[in-house]
Design a protein around this motif. Structure first.
Motif, PDB file in Angstrom:
ATOM      1  N   ALA A  83      16.334  -1.563  31.386  1.00 21.60           N
ATOM      2  CA  ALA A  83      16.439  -0.149  30.983  1.00 21.60           C
ATOM      3  C   ALA A  83      17.609   0.503  31.707  1.00 21.60           C
ATOM      4  O   ALA A  83      17.650   0.532  32.948  1.00 21.60           O
ATOM      5  N   ARG A 112       1.148   1.439  28.261  1.00 26.88           N
ATOM      6  CA  ARG A 112       2.537   1.898  28.278  1.00 26.88           C
ATOM      7  C   ARG A 112       2.562   3.288  28.903  1.00 26.88           C
ATOM      8  O   ARG A 112       1.628   4.071  28.716  1.00 26.88           O
ATOM      9  N   SER A 123       7.503  -6.557  23.944  1.00 27.20           N
ATOM     10  CA  SER A 123       8.640  -5.624  23.900  1.00 27.20           C
ATOM     11  C   SER A 123       8.940  -5.325  22.432  1.00 27.20           C
ATOM     12  O   SER A 123       8.335  -5.907  21.531  1.00 27.20           O
ATOM     13  N   SER A 124       9.901  -4.437  22.195  1.00 24.23           N
ATOM     14  CA  SER A 124      10.138  -3.996  20.810  1.00 24.23           C
ATOM     15  C   SER A 124      11.031  -4.963  20.017  1.00 24.23           C
ATOM     16  O   SER A 124      11.135  -4.843  18.804  1.00 24.23           O
ATOM     17  N   THR A 141       5.798   3.668  35.862  1.00 24.77           N
ATOM     18  CA  THR A 141       5.494   2.285  35.465  1.00 24.77           C
ATOM     19  C   THR A 141       4.023   2.172  35.072  1.00 24.77           C
ATOM     20  O   THR A 141       3.174   2.886  35.587  1.00 24.77           O
ATOM     21  N   ILE A 162      11.841  -6.743  31.219  1.00 22.67           N
ATOM     22  CA  ILE A 162      12.192  -5.337  30.965  1.00 22.67           C
ATOM     23  C   ILE A 162      13.604  -5.065  31.469  1.00 22.67           C
ATOM     24  O   ILE A 162      13.946  -5.409  32.614  1.00 22.67           O
ATOM     25  N   TYR A 217       4.031  -3.766  32.947  1.00 20.05           N
ATOM     26  CA  TYR A 217       4.074  -3.742  31.477  1.00 20.05           C
ATOM     27  C   TYR A 217       5.296  -2.990  30.951  1.00 20.05           C
ATOM     28  O   TYR A 217       5.890  -3.376  29.949  1.00 20.05           O
ATOM     29  N   ASN A 218       5.636  -1.881  31.605  1.00 26.58           N
ATOM     30  CA  ASN A 218       6.839  -1.165  31.176  1.00 26.58           C
ATOM     31  C   ASN A 218       7.312  -0.220  32.273  1.00 26.58           C
ATOM     32  O   ASN A 218       6.585   0.103  33.213  1.00 26.58           O
ATOM     33  N   ASP A 221      18.612  -3.808  25.638  1.00 28.77           N
ATOM     34  CA  ASP A 221      18.775  -2.351  25.684  1.00 28.77           C
ATOM     35  C   ASP A 221      20.261  -2.004  25.636  1.00 28.77           C
ATOM     36  O   ASP A 221      21.049  -2.528  26.428  1.00 28.77           O
ATOM     37  N   SER A 227       9.856   3.442  32.706  1.00 26.56           N
ATOM     38  CA  SER A 227      10.558   4.515  31.998  1.00 26.56           C
ATOM     39  C   SER A 227      11.226   5.442  33.005  1.00 26.56           C
ATOM     40  O   SER A 227      10.619   5.838  34.000  1.00 26.56           O
ATOM     41  N   ASP A 233      13.868  -8.959  26.295  1.00 30.29           N
ATOM     42  CA  ASP A 233      14.128  -7.529  26.091  1.00 30.29           C
ATOM     43  C   ASP A 233      15.625  -7.274  26.041  1.00 30.29           C
ATOM     44  O   ASP A 233      16.405  -7.971  26.707  1.00 30.29           O
ATOM     45  N   LEU A 246       3.390   1.044  21.063  1.00 21.04           N
ATOM     46  CA  LEU A 246       4.705   1.291  21.659  1.00 21.04           C
ATOM     47  C   LEU A 246       5.090   2.746  21.388  1.00 21.04           C
ATOM     48  O   LEU A 246       5.216   3.146  20.233  1.00 21.04           O
TER      49      LEU A 246
END
Length: 527
Positions: A190, A276, A89-90, A244, A188, A231-232, A140, A234, A138, A323
């Motif tokens: 979001a 991603r 993750s970031s 995903t 994750i 994995y991610n 957010d 959005s 993670d 990323l």
């Protein structure tokens, strides 16, 4: 062709030159020629096939000259022990008020929340957000409240925190709400882009849960759609769909309220390393991943037809996960590779090859993570179109992306109206099936953060939701239900007041201790 033995180089061949429209600067052994005719050969330039190609090479774009610049050392955040947990993750989240960074913490998980102006060396005793019992994976920020942040952890929980308006003065251990529903670590989190208090979480149990944070309930559980690690995730622009990327090499587009897969692509990228996938403003999906030969790739897909990508580009053979950070206002995607020391950026357009390389920002130090500022947090007077917060091993360094412009006036072509902090829908409306685009704001006079309302969680009484035996019983229970709800609300308010009193008392105690220490120091100096 200009040498002494060439046709143009031989003395007395001026007639050839004149016939072909060329003037020779000096006779005999020619050293230079001015070509008036647009061709050296027999065909004029207008017929040359590469003329059109040359014209296309330099594509018109106002973002061609975007350049990145790291800030000076005194504007960095120093002496931060950035988390070493092995998770892609970031590790950083930013909004117009705060920067949050996941850090190393003994005996649990923690992250720092710093006001943007608190640059320089961060003291080891600086308060943290430390309620998790396992490492934080993670974080957010809520797009509709700059003081609310969600965190997912190895302890299988999601926690939502309210940060005081001026930042932390004491370590925060009590979240506003704990969301429990995952059976494995939560990697994750979001927030929904347009509906208030709607939060998505995804865990290593391969499940996606969508929560109503206002009531603390899990309202949607997608636990049978992924056969391997996610994995991610959005959201799309209005939050009606999610996409995903998963370890099974599939990219899926899912309607979460209908709980169905709208589109999917097997082996979007054939390599085994993490992918991603993010939604773009026009509804297309942008992915990053690896080829079978471990080359890094980026691709653009249309969810209505995912057989073949709209565009597929191979980049390099580095092994860091790319990323993607996307700006819907300018259609620019910034790719930050974990472990890389560069940020590449691309413009997405409707014309081939659709993904246009713009430039690369390079530095010496590799990045451990990256935070991305929302558009409303940028300095429009300096033509700043993006700001990143690059994590090193021991510090966080802001990097500013700028479009060079001579004028000091507001550049409305760089700053179209952007998503503001106001939610377009309430959570209940979204769960009932409504959709709404983000409410846009103008940045012409800069963004002034307003006062955020506190996040209040009113948990529903579980007994109320049990089905009743018959209609008569239902009628009798109505007044009781109303009183129950009122008492629950009163209890919640009472808890809130007691917490605030405790917090103020703790602050006073801490300040007393600090004052006595300072007085002792003064006494020593005076002695």
């Amino acid at each position: 062709i200009y040498g002494p033995g060439s046709q143009l180089g031989k003395s007395g061949n001026n007639s050839w030159a004149e016939e072909h429209g060329c003037s020779i600067a000096c006779q005999g052994s020619v050293t230079s020629a001015q070509l008036h005719a647009p061709s050296i050969g027999e065909r004029p330039l207008s017929h040359m096939p590469w003329k059109d190609t040359m014209r296309r090479v330099v594509r018109q774009s106002k973002f061609r000259h975007v350049f990145g610049q790291a800030v000076k050392n005194d504007q960095c955040y120093d002496d931060i022990r950035v988390s070493r947990v092995t998770w892609d993750s970031s590790f950083c989240a930013v909004n117009p008020r705060f920067v949050a960074i996941i850090i190393e913490a003994s005996g649990g998980g923690a992250f720092l929340v710093l006001p943007l102006h608190k640059t320089g060396r961060i003291d080891k005793s600086y308060p943290t957000v430390c309620g998790h019992t396992g490492p934080v994976l993670d974080i957010d920020w809520c797009p509709h409240n700059d003081q609310v942040i969600a965190s997912g952890s190895e302890d299988c929980t999601v926690m939502v925190w309210q940060i005081p308006e001026n930042g932390l003065t004491l370590s925060l251990t009590e979240p506003v709400v704990i969301l429990e529903g995952h059976s494995k670590r939560v990697g994750i989190v979001a927030w929904h882009p347009t509906a208030r208090n709607v939060l998505l979480s995804a865990g290593c149990d391969n499940a996606i849960i969508i929560w109503n944070v206002g009531t603390g309930e899990a309202l949607i559980n997608l636990d049978d759609m992924h056969s391997d690690m996610i994995y991610n995730v959005s959201w799309n622009r209005n939050g009606s769909l999610i996409c995903t990327a998963s370890k099974d090499k599939k990219v899926r587009v899912i309607d979460p309220r209908k709980q169905e897969i709208v589109a999917e692509k097997e082996k979007a990228h054939e390599g085994a390393r993490p992918m991603r996938a993010i939604f773009l403003a026009d509804g297309n999906v942008f992915t990053t991943g690896f080829s079978r030969m471990s080359e890094r790739q980026l691709a653009l897909w249309n969810p209505k037809n995912m057989q073949e990508p709209i565009a597929l580009h191979e980049m390099d053979t580095s092994n860091g996960v790319l990323l993607p950070f996307y700006d819907p206002d300018t259609s620019i995607i910034y790719l930050c590779g974990k472990g890389d020391s560069s940020i590449r950026y691309f413009e997405i357009t409707d014309e081939s090859p659709y993904v246009h390389y713009l430039n690369t920002f390079s530095s010496k130090e590799p990045q451990r993570g990256m935070g991305y500022m929302p558009k409303r947090g940028l300095d429009v007077n300096k033509c700043e179109i993006a700001r990143f917060f690059k994590l090193h091993e021991r510090k966080c360094e802001p990097i500013i992306m700028t479009v060079p412009r001579k004028s000091d006036l507001f550049q409305d072509d760089l700053y179209p109206d952007t998503a503001g902090p106001e939610a377009a829908l309430e959570a209940e409306e979204w769960f009932e099936g409504k959709n709404a685009d983000p409410i846009l704001i103008s940045l012409k006079h800069g963004y002034i953060p307003g006062k955020n309302r506190d996040l209040k969680v009113v948990k529903k009484n579980i007994l109320d939701s049990k089905p009743t035996a018959n209609k008569k019983c239902d009628l009798i229970s109505v007044p009781k239900k109303t009183t129950d709800t009122a008492s629950v609300q009163n209890e919640a308010k009472l808890d809130e007041i007691l917490k605030e009193i405790k917090s103020i008392k703790d602050t006073i105690c801490n300040q007393d201790e600090r004052i006595s220490k300072l007085e002792q120091q003064m006494a020593k100096i005076a002695a």
